[in-house]
Design a protein around this motif. Sequence first.
Motif, PDB file in Angstrom:
ATOM      1  N   PRO A   1     -10.595   6.579 -12.539  1.00  0.00           N
ATOM      2  CA  PRO A   1     -11.530   5.909 -11.624  1.00  0.00           C
ATOM      3  C   PRO A   1     -11.024   5.930 -10.185  1.00  0.00           C
ATOM      4  N   ILE A   2     -11.909   5.660  -9.265  1.00  0.00           N
ATOM      5  CA  ILE A   2     -11.514   5.507  -7.861  1.00  0.00           C
ATOM      6  C   ILE A   2     -10.685   4.230  -7.725  1.00  0.00           C
ATOM      7  N   ILE A   3      -9.678   4.273  -6.879  1.00  0.00           N
ATOM      8  CA  ILE A   3      -8.810   3.111  -6.661  1.00  0.00           C
ATOM      9  C   ILE A   3      -8.802   2.769  -5.168  1.00  0.00           C
ATOM     10  N   VAL A   4      -9.074   1.525  -4.858  1.00  0.00           N
ATOM     11  CA  VAL A   4      -9.038   1.048  -3.469  1.00  0.00           C
ATOM     12  C   VAL A   4      -7.925   0.000  -3.380  1.00  0.00           C
ATOM     13  N   VAL A   5      -7.038   0.184  -2.401  1.00  0.00           N
ATOM     14  CA  VAL A   5      -5.875  -0.693  -2.274  1.00  0.00           C
ATOM     15  C   VAL A   5      -5.890  -1.375  -0.909  1.00  0.00           C
TER      16      VAL A   5
ATOM     17  N   GLU B   1      -5.419  11.537  -4.779  1.00  0.00           N
ATOM     18  CA  GLU B   1      -5.210  11.834  -3.360  1.00  0.00           C
ATOM     19  C   GLU B   1      -5.943  10.797  -2.510  1.00  0.00           C
ATOM     20  N   PRO B   2      -5.408  10.466  -1.332  1.00  0.00           N
ATOM     21  CA  PRO B   2      -6.132   9.544  -0.432  1.00  0.00           C
ATOM     22  C   PRO B   2      -7.434  10.187   0.039  1.00  0.00           C
ATOM     23  N   ILE B   3      -8.490   9.409   0.094  1.00  0.00           N
ATOM     24  CA  ILE B   3      -9.767   9.904   0.600  1.00  0.00           C
ATOM     25  C   ILE B   3      -9.748   9.822   2.124  1.00  0.00           C
TER      26      ILE B   3
ATOM     27  N   LEU C   1       0.826  -1.198   0.000  1.00  0.00           N
ATOM     28  CA  LEU C   1       0.000   0.000   0.000  1.00  0.00           C
ATOM     29  C   LEU C   1       0.868   1.258   0.000  1.00  0.00           C
ATOM     30  N   SER C   2       1.992   1.204   0.721  1.00  0.00           N
ATOM     31  CA  SER C   2       2.880   2.369   0.800  1.00  0.00           C
ATOM     32  C   SER C   2       3.384   2.772  -0.573  1.00  0.00           C
ATOM     33  N   ARG C   3       3.609   1.775  -1.440  1.00  0.00           N
ATOM     34  CA  ARG C   3       4.079   2.073  -2.790  1.00  0.00           C
ATOM     35  C   ARG C   3       3.009   2.844  -3.567  1.00  0.00           C
ATOM     36  N   PHE C   4       1.747   2.532  -3.358  1.00  0.00           N
ATOM     37  CA  PHE C   4       0.661   3.261  -4.012  1.00  0.00           C
ATOM     38  C   PHE C   4       0.602   4.698  -3.500  1.00  0.00           C
ATOM     39  N   TYR C   5       0.892   4.885  -2.209  1.00  0.00           N
ATOM     40  CA  TYR C   5       0.918   6.235  -1.654  1.00  0.00           C
ATOM     41  C   TYR C   5       2.007   7.079  -2.307  1.00  0.00           C
ATOM     42  N   VAL C   6       3.074   6.426  -2.756  1.00  0.00           N
ATOM     43  CA  VAL C   6       4.158   7.133  -3.430  1.00  0.00           C
ATOM     44  C   VAL C   6       3.783   7.436  -4.881  1.00  0.00           C
ATOM     45  N   PHE C   7       3.223   6.451  -5.569  1.00  0.00           N
ATOM     46  CA  PHE C   7       2.990   6.569  -7.005  1.00  0.00           C
ATOM     47  C   PHE C   7       1.754   7.403  -7.352  1.00  0.00           C
ATOM     48  N   LEU C   8       0.609   7.082  -6.755  1.00  0.00           N
ATOM     49  CA  LEU C   8      -0.641   7.689  -7.202  1.00  0.00           C
ATOM     50  C   LEU C   8      -0.704   9.212  -7.024  1.00  0.00           C
ATOM     51  N   PRO C   9      -0.246   9.786  -5.893  1.00  0.00           N
ATOM     52  CA  PRO C   9      -0.347  11.242  -5.750  1.00  0.00           C
ATOM     53  C   PRO C   9       0.680  12.022  -6.588  1.00  0.00           C
ATOM     54  N   ASN C  10       1.588  11.305  -7.250  1.00  0.00           N
ATOM     55  CA  ASN C  10       2.631  11.965  -8.026  1.00  0.00           C
ATOM     56  C   ASN C  10       2.297  11.874  -9.517  1.00  0.00           C
ATOM     57  N   PRO C  11       1.929  12.996 -10.154  1.00  0.00           N
ATOM     58  CA  PRO C  11       1.558  12.951 -11.577  1.00  0.00           C
ATOM     59  C   PRO C  11       2.639  12.361 -12.474  1.00  0.00           C
ATOM     60  N   GLU C  12       3.896  12.443 -12.041  1.00  0.00           N
ATOM     61  CA  GLU C  12       4.979  11.906 -12.864  1.00  0.00           C
ATOM     62  C   GLU C  12       5.146  10.399 -12.696  1.00  0.00           C
ATOM     63  N   LEU C  13       4.491   9.827 -11.670  1.00  0.00           N
ATOM     64  CA  LEU C  13       4.644   8.397 -11.405  1.00  0.00           C
ATOM     65  C   LEU C  13       3.347   7.602 -11.518  1.00  0.00           C
TER      66      LEU C  13
ATOM     67  N   LYS D   1      -0.906  -6.535   9.790  1.00  0.00           N
ATOM     68  CA  LYS D   1      -2.252  -5.979   9.948  1.00  0.00           C
ATOM     69  C   LYS D   1      -2.804  -5.579   8.580  1.00  0.00           C
ATOM     70  N   ILE D   2      -4.093  -5.851   8.374  1.00  0.00           N
ATOM     71  CA  ILE D   2      -4.734  -5.488   7.115  1.00  0.00           C
ATOM     72  C   ILE D   2      -4.900  -3.968   7.040  1.00  0.00           C
ATOM     73  N   ARG D   3      -4.536  -3.400   5.891  1.00  0.00           N
ATOM     74  CA  ARG D   3      -4.695  -1.966   5.666  1.00  0.00           C
ATOM     75  C   ARG D   3      -5.499  -1.759   4.378  1.00  0.00           C
ATOM     76  N   VAL D   4      -6.330  -0.728   4.376  1.00  0.00           N
ATOM     77  CA  VAL D   4      -7.117  -0.390   3.191  1.00  0.00           C
ATOM     78  C   VAL D   4      -7.047   1.124   2.999  1.00  0.00           C
ATOM     79  N   ALA D   5      -6.831   1.542   1.755  1.00  0.00           N
ATOM     80  CA  ALA D   5      -6.809   2.978   1.455  1.00  0.00           C
ATOM     81  C   ALA D   5      -7.614   3.243   0.182  1.00  0.00           C
ATOM     82  N   HIS D   6      -8.347   4.353   0.175  1.00  0.00           N
ATOM     83  CA  HIS D   6      -9.169   4.753  -0.962  1.00  0.00           C
ATOM     84  C   HIS D   6      -8.552   6.001  -1.595  1.00  0.00           C
ATOM     85  N   PHE D   7      -8.423   5.996  -2.920  1.00  0.00           N
ATOM     86  CA  PHE D   7      -7.847   7.130  -3.644  1.00  0.00           C
ATOM     87  C   PHE D   7      -8.832   7.627  -4.705  1.00  0.00           C
TER      88      PHE D   7
END
Length: 270
Positions: free
Chosen positions: A211-215, A240-242, A182-194, A224-230
Amino acid sequence: MKPNKKEVGLRIKEIRKKLGYSMETFGEIVSQSPRSSVNSWEKGVSIPRKDKLEKIAQLGNTTSQQILYGDFESYAQELIKTEANYTLPQEFESAMIKAIKEELPDIDIGDDTKILKLMNYMKENMNPTSEEDYLEYELFNEHESIFVAFGNRKEKALAFVYTDRENEIFHFAPTPFSDMSLSRFYVFLPNPELEHYIVKELADFEMGAHPIIVVYDLEQTENKIRVAHFEYNQMDKRYEPIVDIDKIKKIGVYSPFVKELKKEERYRHS
């Protein structure tokens, strides 16, 4: 983390050799221990009791902890080797360990959870992007609208992707024991270049430009299970994370993914 008996034995032997003592003399100095005990220590058969270990540390001008585990870098490397669910190039691993110690000088041998968390964070966020980070998708189950996400070389399936076409939502969950994070998605998705590493191939699904992305993932240190909505911010032109709880509840989760992660969570804790 338990000490490696053979490594402890080598460190004790090194102290004895530097002092120029025979096993008999060394054993006598260390609380009247017989030669056989010294031999057992050095061969990694047993570890000296606390009082004897402290005596050896005094003789070697070191600490009991260093005899048991070596220096901080050696300890951290052994910890990663035995406890982490990933491997790193040696140079990258060493650089990360040194950076942790420089930034947090109080962190020390025995701080296992903290070391693993920091190493995992740095691995996920500092590891440079490469062609392997491009995700490509192949149909896995047409009836359930589930695809598999592969890295660029397609050597390893990294994630399952459920396509909720009605609501224009993609749900990403790691394949069993995948290192997708999930941390990798936090790096990639908010960065327009990535972001294209994740979303480039998603355009073929014809579910809207962004589209909305749920990771979902299973955090590696504490399992521990983690879920993030973008969601895509049209004004800032980036994902951006919701954080709105009501919006997150409305989007919801894909329960089969949560169910499978719970199974893996129980397995890792067993």
